[in-house]
Design a protein around this motif. Sequence first.
Motif, PDB file in Angstrom:
ATOM      1  N   TYR A 193       0.839  -1.207   0.000  1.00 13.25           N
ATOM      2  CA  TYR A 193       0.000   0.000   0.000  1.00 13.25           C
ATOM      3  C   TYR A 193       0.872   1.255   0.000  1.00 13.25           C
ATOM      4  N   HIS A 194       1.772   1.349   0.959  1.00 18.23           N
ATOM      5  CA  HIS A 194       2.626   2.535   1.048  1.00 18.23           C
ATOM      6  C   HIS A 194       3.534   2.668  -0.174  1.00 18.23           C
ATOM      7  N   LEU A 195       4.118   1.569  -0.599  1.00 12.96           N
ATOM      8  CA  LEU A 195       5.088   1.632  -1.694  1.00 12.96           C
ATOM      9  C   LEU A 195       4.418   1.932  -3.033  1.00 12.96           C
ATOM     10  N   GLN A 196       3.182   1.499  -3.222  1.00 12.59           N
ATOM     11  CA  GLN A 196       2.466   1.850  -4.441  1.00 12.59           C
ATOM     12  C   GLN A 196       2.254   3.358  -4.513  1.00 12.59           C
ATOM     13  N   ILE A 197       1.860   3.962  -3.410  1.00 12.14           N
ATOM     14  CA  ILE A 197       1.646   5.413  -3.388  1.00 12.14           C
ATOM     15  C   ILE A 197       2.955   6.160  -3.624  1.00 12.14           C
ATOM     16  N   MET A 198       4.062   5.580  -3.155  1.00 13.86           N
ATOM     17  CA  MET A 198       5.361   6.235  -3.285  1.00 13.86           C
ATOM     18  C   MET A 198       6.109   5.830  -4.559  1.00 13.86           C
ATOM     19  N   GLY A 199       5.363   5.484  -5.612  1.00 11.42           N
ATOM     20  CA  GLY A 199       6.036   5.252  -6.881  1.00 11.42           C
ATOM     21  C   GLY A 199       5.663   3.984  -7.596  1.00 11.42           C
ATOM     22  N   ARG A 210      14.688  -7.887  -2.750  1.00  6.64           N
ATOM     23  CA  ARG A 210      14.101  -9.052  -2.085  1.00  6.64           C
ATOM     24  C   ARG A 210      14.970  -9.601  -0.964  1.00  6.64           C
ATOM     25  N   GLU A 211      16.289  -9.497  -1.070  1.00  7.47           N
ATOM     26  CA  GLU A 211      17.159 -10.021  -0.018  1.00  7.47           C
ATOM     27  C   GLU A 211      17.035  -9.211   1.270  1.00  7.47           C
ATOM     28  N   LEU A 212      16.486  -8.013   1.174  1.00  4.31           N
ATOM     29  CA  LEU A 212      16.355  -7.145   2.343  1.00  4.31           C
ATOM     30  C   LEU A 212      14.950  -7.163   2.939  1.00  4.31           C
ATOM     31  N   VAL A 213      14.027  -7.878   2.306  1.00  2.55           N
ATOM     32  CA  VAL A 213      12.629  -7.865   2.741  1.00  2.55           C
ATOM     33  C   VAL A 213      12.409  -8.881   3.856  1.00  2.55           C
ATOM     34  N   GLY A 214      11.809  -8.412   4.960  1.00  4.49           N
ATOM     35  CA  GLY A 214      11.518  -9.294   6.083  1.00  4.49           C
ATOM     36  C   GLY A 214      10.062  -9.672   6.207  1.00  4.49           C
ATOM     37  N   HIS A 215       9.166  -8.888   5.591  1.00  7.64           N
ATOM     38  CA  HIS A 215       7.735  -9.167   5.698  1.00  7.64           C
ATOM     39  C   HIS A 215       7.029  -8.381   4.606  1.00  7.64           C
ATOM     40  N   VAL A 216       5.885  -8.896   4.143  1.00  8.63           N
ATOM     41  CA  VAL A 216       5.077  -8.249   3.115  1.00  8.63           C
ATOM     42  C   VAL A 216       3.680  -7.991   3.677  1.00  8.63           C
ATOM     43  N   GLN A 217       3.134  -6.805   3.379  1.00  8.39           N
ATOM     44  CA  GLN A 217       1.774  -6.470   3.778  1.00  8.39           C
ATOM     45  C   GLN A 217       0.995  -5.964   2.577  1.00  8.39           C
ATOM     46  N   ILE A 218      -0.332  -6.142   2.614  1.00 12.49           N
ATOM     47  CA  ILE A 218      -1.182  -5.749   1.492  1.00 12.49           C
ATOM     48  C   ILE A 218      -2.412  -4.986   1.962  1.00 12.49           C
ATOM     49  N   ALA A 219      -2.919  -4.145   1.080  1.00 11.92           N
ATOM     50  CA  ALA A 219      -4.182  -3.423   1.262  1.00 11.92           C
ATOM     51  C   ALA A 219      -4.548  -2.826  -0.085  1.00 11.92           C
ATOM     52  N   GLY A 220      -5.831  -2.521  -0.269  1.00 11.22           N
ATOM     53  CA  GLY A 220      -6.256  -1.869  -1.487  1.00 11.22           C
ATOM     54  C   GLY A 220      -5.707  -0.452  -1.569  1.00 11.22           C
ATOM     55  N   VAL A 221      -5.447   0.003  -2.793  1.00 12.29           N
ATOM     56  CA  VAL A 221      -4.947   1.351  -3.029  1.00 12.29           C
ATOM     57  C   VAL A 221      -5.905   2.045  -4.001  1.00 12.29           C
ATOM     58  N   ASP A 228      -9.013  -6.197  -2.687  1.00  5.92           N
ATOM     59  CA  ASP A 228      -9.714  -6.671  -3.888  1.00  5.92           C
ATOM     60  C   ASP A 228     -10.267  -5.492  -4.678  1.00  5.92           C
ATOM     61  N   GLU A 229      -9.780  -4.282  -4.381  1.00  5.25           N
ATOM     62  CA  GLU A 229     -10.254  -3.096  -5.066  1.00  5.25           C
ATOM     63  C   GLU A 229      -9.070  -2.176  -5.368  1.00  5.25           C
ATOM     64  N   GLY A 230      -9.313  -1.236  -6.251  1.00 10.24           N
ATOM     65  CA  GLY A 230      -8.293  -0.232  -6.509  1.00 10.24           C
ATOM     66  C   GLY A 230      -7.332  -0.618  -7.611  1.00 10.24           C
ATOM     67  N   GLU A 231      -6.121  -0.093  -7.524  1.00  8.07           N
ATOM     68  CA  GLU A 231      -5.200  -0.133  -8.654  1.00  8.07           C
ATOM     69  C   GLU A 231      -4.190  -1.264  -8.631  1.00  8.07           C
ATOM     70  N   LEU A 232      -4.281  -2.174  -7.674  1.00 10.02           N
ATOM     71  CA  LEU A 232      -3.326  -3.278  -7.600  1.00 10.02           C
ATOM     72  C   LEU A 232      -4.021  -4.621  -7.800  1.00 10.02           C
ATOM     73  N   CYS A 233      -3.416  -5.477  -8.610  1.00  7.65           N
ATOM     74  CA  CYS A 233      -3.919  -6.846  -8.829  1.00  7.65           C
ATOM     75  C   CYS A 233      -3.078  -7.782  -7.972  1.00  7.65           C
ATOM     76  N   TYR A 234      -3.513  -7.981  -6.751  1.00  7.98           N
ATOM     77  CA  TYR A 234      -2.699  -8.755  -5.817  1.00  7.98           C
ATOM     78  C   TYR A 234      -2.490 -10.220  -6.203  1.00  7.98           C
ATOM     79  N   PRO A 235      -3.456 -10.911  -6.800  1.00  5.88           N
ATOM     80  CA  PRO A 235      -3.148 -12.294  -7.201  1.00  5.88           C
ATOM     81  C   PRO A 235      -1.921 -12.376  -8.109  1.00  5.88           C
ATOM     82  N   GLU A 236      -1.776 -11.429  -9.013  1.00  2.00           N
ATOM     83  CA  GLU A 236      -0.612 -11.439  -9.895  1.00  2.00           C
ATOM     84  C   GLU A 236       0.652 -10.971  -9.177  1.00  2.00           C
TER      85      GLU A 236
END
Length: 270
Positions: A193-199, A210-221, A228-236
Amino acid sequence: MALRTIIIIETGVVMPKFSANLGFLFPDLPHAQRIDAAAKAGFAAVEWQWPYEATIAELKDALTRNKLVALGINAPNGDKSRGENGLTALPGREADQAAAFDHALSYSVALEGSAIHTLAGVVPADQKDAAEKTYIANLRSAADKAANAGKLVLIEPLNYRDAPNYFLNTIEQAADIVGKVGRQNVKIMFDCYHLQIMGGDLIKKYERYRELVGHVQIAGVPARAEPDEGELCYPEILKAFEKLGYTGWIGAEYKPRGKTEDGLSWRKAY
């Protein structure tokens, strides 16, 4: 729909493992009861923002009776009435930061959690240089404490719309900080969510860092509602992350459009 086991389909692909972020989900319930609700809804793991109004004993009992995995927790973020949003990068607040991190660590150890997110804080533009030095020093101290307990320390870029003047905004900046801290257990919270807004460009950014990532979070943008809404297709997106080697939990950190239970059908896409 129960998602409390990992399903292996014929191609050998591992389906995403979703964690309920109890800072946003089931907000009408006390923190310990949110764990019960998450288990009933089919989540196998939970993570928190600030559950400190509940005792360790209450949370531990709920985790035990539901057989849920505990993941990350946020360290206390200071005085919200003063606009504070974390202490880690605030010069002159080192003692407060250490106390906040120690408090989070005590919860994480008791709950057998995996990580602690220590927020950077709000920093005026003319104090960025001093803030970075403070941030690095405090992260090294936190990382050493966390390493002794077998925990990760997470840092998370927050978007400038939701968190004006927050010190850490981009994954590029976060990667630079991780390198300067020089501790193997300091990782990045990849909040889509945050990273989509920031670019945006999330798949390429994940691939690069990816080697620096410790956790992933999701939300609609942009609404930060169900993913399941907005500008991101999370299944892909999550399929791409998996192909790039991500095998960790996916934190569902979103603000439900209504009652949490009524909005969980987004998981059917997986």
